[in-house]
Design a protein around this motif. Sequence first.
Motif, PDB file in Angstrom:
ATOM      1  N   TYR A  58       1.123  -1.148  -0.140  1.00  0.00           N
ATOM      2  CA  TYR A  58       0.211  -0.189   0.369  1.00  0.00           C
ATOM      3  C   TYR A  58       1.147   1.074  -0.086  1.00  0.00           C
ATOM      4  O   TYR A  58       0.679   2.630  -0.447  1.00  0.00           O
ATOM      5  CB  TYR A  58      -0.952   0.144   1.577  1.00  0.00           C
ATOM      6  CG  TYR A  58      -1.590  -1.153   1.124  1.00  0.00           C
ATOM      7  CD1 TYR A  58      -1.954  -2.129   0.547  1.00  0.00           C
ATOM      8  CD2 TYR A  58      -2.416  -1.611   2.772  1.00  0.00           C
ATOM      9  CE1 TYR A  58      -2.470  -3.842   0.576  1.00  0.00           C
ATOM     10  CE2 TYR A  58      -2.759  -2.923   3.108  1.00  0.00           C
ATOM     11  CZ  TYR A  58      -3.163  -3.442   1.628  1.00  0.00           C
ATOM     12  OH  TYR A  58      -4.022  -4.777   2.458  1.00  0.00           O
ATOM     13  N   GLN A  59       1.806   0.984   0.728  1.00  0.00           N
ATOM     14  CA  GLN A  59       2.946   2.629   0.692  1.00  0.00           C
ATOM     15  C   GLN A  59       3.689   2.369  -0.639  1.00  0.00           C
ATOM     16  O   GLN A  59       3.650   3.589  -1.123  1.00  0.00           O
ATOM     17  CB  GLN A  59       3.871   1.866   2.363  1.00  0.00           C
ATOM     18  CG  GLN A  59       5.207   2.529   2.626  1.00  0.00           C
ATOM     19  CD  GLN A  59       6.388   2.508   2.592  1.00  0.00           C
ATOM     20  OE1 GLN A  59       5.937   1.801   2.919  1.00  0.00           O
ATOM     21  NE2 GLN A  59       7.261   2.845   2.576  1.00  0.00           N
ATOM     22  N   ASP A  61       2.456   1.927  -3.556  1.00  0.00           N
ATOM     23  CA  ASP A  61       1.115   2.389  -4.420  1.00  0.00           C
ATOM     24  C   ASP A  61       1.172   3.468  -4.304  1.00  0.00           C
ATOM     25  O   ASP A  61       1.229   4.319  -4.906  1.00  0.00           O
ATOM     26  CB  ASP A  61      -0.444   1.311  -3.680  1.00  0.00           C
ATOM     27  CG  ASP A  61      -1.156   2.719  -4.774  1.00  0.00           C
ATOM     28  OD1 ASP A  61      -1.291   1.914  -5.656  1.00  0.00           O
ATOM     29  OD2 ASP A  61      -1.903   3.033  -3.697  1.00  0.00           O
ATOM     30  N   GLU A  62       1.598   4.086  -2.994  1.00  0.00           N
ATOM     31  CA  GLU A  62       1.815   5.670  -2.732  1.00  0.00           C
ATOM     32  C   GLU A  62       2.651   6.281  -2.998  1.00  0.00           C
ATOM     33  O   GLU A  62       2.751   7.303  -4.405  1.00  0.00           O
ATOM     34  CB  GLU A  62       1.361   6.466  -1.901  1.00  0.00           C
ATOM     35  CG  GLU A  62      -0.085   5.555  -0.977  1.00  0.00           C
ATOM     36  CD  GLU A  62      -0.941   6.705  -0.452  1.00  0.00           C
ATOM     37  OE1 GLU A  62      -0.691   7.652   0.021  1.00  0.00           O
ATOM     38  OE2 GLU A  62      -2.202   6.747  -0.757  1.00  0.00           O
ATOM     39  N   GLU A  63       3.425   5.970  -3.034  1.00  0.00           N
ATOM     40  CA  GLU A  63       5.146   6.346  -3.302  1.00  0.00           C
ATOM     41  C   GLU A  63       5.685   6.335  -4.835  1.00  0.00           C
ATOM     42  O   GLU A  63       6.366   7.317  -5.498  1.00  0.00           O
ATOM     43  CB  GLU A  63       6.296   6.022  -2.559  1.00  0.00           C
ATOM     44  CG  GLU A  63       6.577   5.998  -1.319  1.00  0.00           C
ATOM     45  CD  GLU A  63       7.452   6.137  -0.956  1.00  0.00           C
ATOM     46  OE1 GLU A  63       8.275   5.512  -1.150  1.00  0.00           O
ATOM     47  OE2 GLU A  63       7.692   5.734   1.127  1.00  0.00           O
ATOM     48  N   GLN A  66       1.850   5.694  -9.074  1.00  0.00           N
ATOM     49  CA  GLN A  66       0.883   6.848  -9.156  1.00  0.00           C
ATOM     50  C   GLN A  66       0.623   6.505 -10.051  1.00  0.00           C
ATOM     51  O   GLN A  66      -0.035   6.908 -11.433  1.00  0.00           O
ATOM     52  CB  GLN A  66       0.556   7.741  -8.091  1.00  0.00           C
ATOM     53  CG  GLN A  66       0.455   7.896  -6.526  1.00  0.00           C
ATOM     54  CD  GLN A  66      -0.893   7.490  -6.667  1.00  0.00           C
ATOM     55  OE1 GLN A  66      -2.104   7.996  -7.196  1.00  0.00           O
ATOM     56  NE2 GLN A  66      -1.407   6.108  -6.070  1.00  0.00           N
TER      57      GLN A  66
END
Length: 219
Positions: A58-59, A61-63, A66
């Motif tokens: 999940y981390q 995914d954000e970093e 995108q």
Amino acid sequence: MLSADDRKEEIISLIREGKYLDAIDQLLTIVSLEDDKTYREWWNYRTRGEINLAAKAYQYDEEYFQDMLLSGYTKELPECRTNLDGGPEAEVEPEIADADFAIDSWIFKLDRLDNCSGMCSGSTRTITIEPGRAADEDALNVTLLHEMIHAYEYMLPEIFRQYVAVSLFQKLEPLIPNLMDLINADIQSEVREHSVLFMLKALDLDLRLNKPPGTVHSA
Ligand SMILES: [Zn+2]
């Protein structure tokens, strides 16, 4: 609500009656209910290691991902509304942001694998990492990133896959002088398991993580 067996009977009778589209609808409902069940079972019985693995995904995914969700291109995308021939504005696909296109609908497992350190199954939305990999944090991270590229590739509709590949090429070209040579070498190699988009995203991650080129690709 119909039981799974009732639903199967219903599908068979719909097919007998020649109502094929209704049968497909029912079949898709079964597939989606089975997927939900598998996800819930995983969620309920996740090991500590799998909770950590999912949190890391999940981390990432954000970093780092995108630009594979199109949110990285929201500024550029409105320009796509103008037709190439300068004609009236065409409708663009709505931004992909529904539940079908989110890494948190995926299952992350630590499980024994034969002959590989990681595996991504698009149809079951599952990323599996060989538990031996977890002993080496760095190796685990790189393997997870490699499998996550497969996951985003799976989620992206074809038209957007090409768009993301072109955008990544445009971004990487000034940073990697022999980029086209690397792509040519990969295209001509005898064993090709990865697409050009995969290769570009893997190189992008190598750069962002200060890893030698090819690290994520060959993980
Ligand atoms: Zn791979």
